[in-house]
Write an enzyme that holds these catalytic residues in place. Structure first.
Site, PDB file in Angstrom:
ATOM      1  CD  GLU A 179      -1.724   2.308   1.730  1.00 46.57           C
ATOM      2  OE1 GLU A 179      -1.349   3.209   0.949  1.00 46.57           O
ATOM      3  OE2 GLU A 179      -1.816   2.456   2.953  1.00 46.57           O
ATOM      4  CB  CYS A 188      -1.251   6.717   1.845  1.00 50.03           C
ATOM      5  SG  CYS A 188      -2.531   5.779   2.701  1.00 50.03           S
TER       6      CYS A 188
END
Length: 499
Positions: free
Chosen positions: A266, A300
């Site tokens: 990720e 993120c």
């Protein structure tokens, strides 16, 4: 800023209990005796001196995890037995919520209200969610087109290495460790060197919960040594990583060069947040700010590219500016504070350099853009307008409290521009038109799309990226797939009495 305003007194008063490595159920010094310091980002003072794990310590942790997997009880327990232990773990996280939140605040810089009442709840509930999955892992019976029958077994993959970032150490510990344990795996965890304290406390709670020795191991250290040892270790069967795309590529290379271990990544993002001209401007501004400034912009999924239809651009920018200015910065332990310091000096300087670059490239700085106070890694929430696609701040992940507004005319144009990035982690859409929402949702190349909301995460919603934002999914039952292998068992059915 005074010491009281940056949480100095609270940080110094807190007693940090665990600073060693956690291997095979015990807190131990590193083999070399090496240590490193972890810094409070609000005060720039040393919080603790922590044992520094290196390759030999990772090897010791892997041996413990391998023994626990090959010969220990954990993968051989019934799903029901694992479920009960994971539920106990979740209860302990909840019971120790104040302590976990305080560790997270002083190690990461995030406000206490977020750490305590948002992320701690996510952490405990993630363990409960996957506890509920532990006794529901099942295979299938297959009818073959010959004189054979088959069934499948879904078995734990083995020893898993988890490399965890510094922006949300408690929640990301749960996102990675809970499904791995539910599947029956054992784990070696490498926390970020900037935030080692939460992972060690979680290891302590796992022991209290009844997780057998060797199932959870925590090796503090640096990415270039401990992290590299995890990703390249020949006896680790799978690895997960959350962090930058650059480091993710390095981990993939190490995994391939060693034992071809599967990798779940990720990675970075540069997510679009698209506001159409029929949107509620006030609500859209509030959600846009939430989608970037939450956790100090160290997200993120931050929807930092805010595309606004030209018909409402001026009105939206006015409302957005007011909302950004009201985002309270200050003492992390004050209930009114929503914005704390960046996690570390390197990130602080990186964000400030991007702000200067944005000004140099011609973007209009509306508000913020400067350090806040006289101590700590605080940066004012920052808003740029008149941003164009070719500007560096519109292309590269900043990972800080910087919002940029871009103008668009048509739906076709904004879809093309939103997709013109190497990333594909998330996107947001603000509109009252269901046709527009459906068209954009199906056209955006991103792993998560939020319509008339943002950051609406849940244990049951799979999360992960497209393109260079990575692959594999965390959260949801899909997260279990990385920790399970499918075995097919086939037998003949000649002369079976039921034929």
């Amino acid at each position: 800023m005074s010491s009281g305003a940056n949480g100095n007194s609270k940080s110094l008063a807190y007693d940090i209990k665990f600073t060693k490595l956690f291997i095979n159920g015990e807190f131990v010094d590193s083999i070399s005796g090496s240590t490193f310091e972890t810094i409070d980002p609000a005060t720039e003072e040393v919080l603790a001196t922590v044992a520094e794990g290196r390759e030999e310590d990772v090897d010791l942790a892997v041996k413990a995890a391998r023994e626990a997997f090959d010969n220990g009880p954990w993968p051989r327990l019934s799903g029901e037995a694992r479920r009960k232990i994971l539920l106990k773990f979740a209860d302990l996280i909840e019971e120790n919520a104040d302590e976990i939140a305080t560790l997270e605040v002083i190690d990461t810089g995030k406000p206490f209200q977020i750490a305590r009442y948002v992320e701690n709840s996510w952490t405990s509930e993630t363990f409960r969610y996957f506890a509920g999955a532990a006794d529901k892992i099942r295979g299938a019976t297959l009818k073959m087109s010959s004189d054979f029958q088959a069934y499948t077994l879904r078995e734990p993959i083995g020893v898993v290495g988890h490399i965890i970032p510094w922006n949300a150490p408690a929640y990301l510990f749960a996102m990675k460790v809970a499904p791995a344990l539910a599947a029956g795996c054992t784990v070696v965890i490498k926390p970020a060197e900037n935030t080692p304290l939460v992972g060690l406390f979680m290891a302590y709670l796992s022991k209290l919960a009844g997780v057998p020795d060797g199932v959870i191991n925590v090796v503090n250290g640096f990415g270039s040594t401990a992290g590299a040892a995890v990703s390249s270790h020949m006896d680790i069967d799978a690895v997960t990583f959350t962090g930058s795309t650059k480091v993710g590529r390095t981990i993939m290379q190490a995994a391939a060069a060693s034992n071809l271990k599967p990798v779940s990544l990720e990675l970075g993002g540069k997510s679009p947040f698209i506001v159409f001209d029929d949107a509620d401007i006030e609500k859209a501004a509030e959600i846009a700010v939430l989608g970037v400034l939450s956790n100090k912009g160290e997200l993120c999924v931050a929807g930092s590219r805010v595309f606004v239809h030209e018909g409402i651009y001026d009105a939206f920018v006015k409302k957005l500016e007011a909302t950004v200015k009201n985002w309270a910065t200050g003492d992390r332990f004050d209930a009114a504070t929503r914005h704390g310091p960046q996690n570390n000096k390197q990130q602080y300087e990186k964000v400030l350099s991007y702000i200067e670059l944005g000004k140099k490239e011609g973007a209009t700085l509306v508000t913020g853009g400067k350090p806040f106070g006289n101590k700590g890694y605080y940066i004012e929430p920052t808003l740029f307008t008149n941003v164009t696609d070719e500007m560096t701040i519109a292309k590269e992940e900043i990972f800080g409290p910087v919002i940029m507004v871009l103008k668009f005319k048509t739906i076709e144009e904004v879809i093309r521009r939103a997709n013109a990035t190497t990333y594909g982690l998330a996107a947001g859409i603000m509109t009252k038109n269901i046709d527009i929402a459906n068209t954009v949702t199906r056209s955006i190349r991103a792993g998560s799309v939020w319509v008339n909301c943002y950051l609406a995460l849940d244990r049951d919603t799979p999360f992960g990226g497209y393109k260079m934002s990575g692959f594999g999914r965390e959260q949801g039952l899909e997260a279990l797939e990385h920790y399970l292998q499918v075995k097919t068992v086939t037998t003949p059915i000649y002369n079976s009495p039921w034929l």
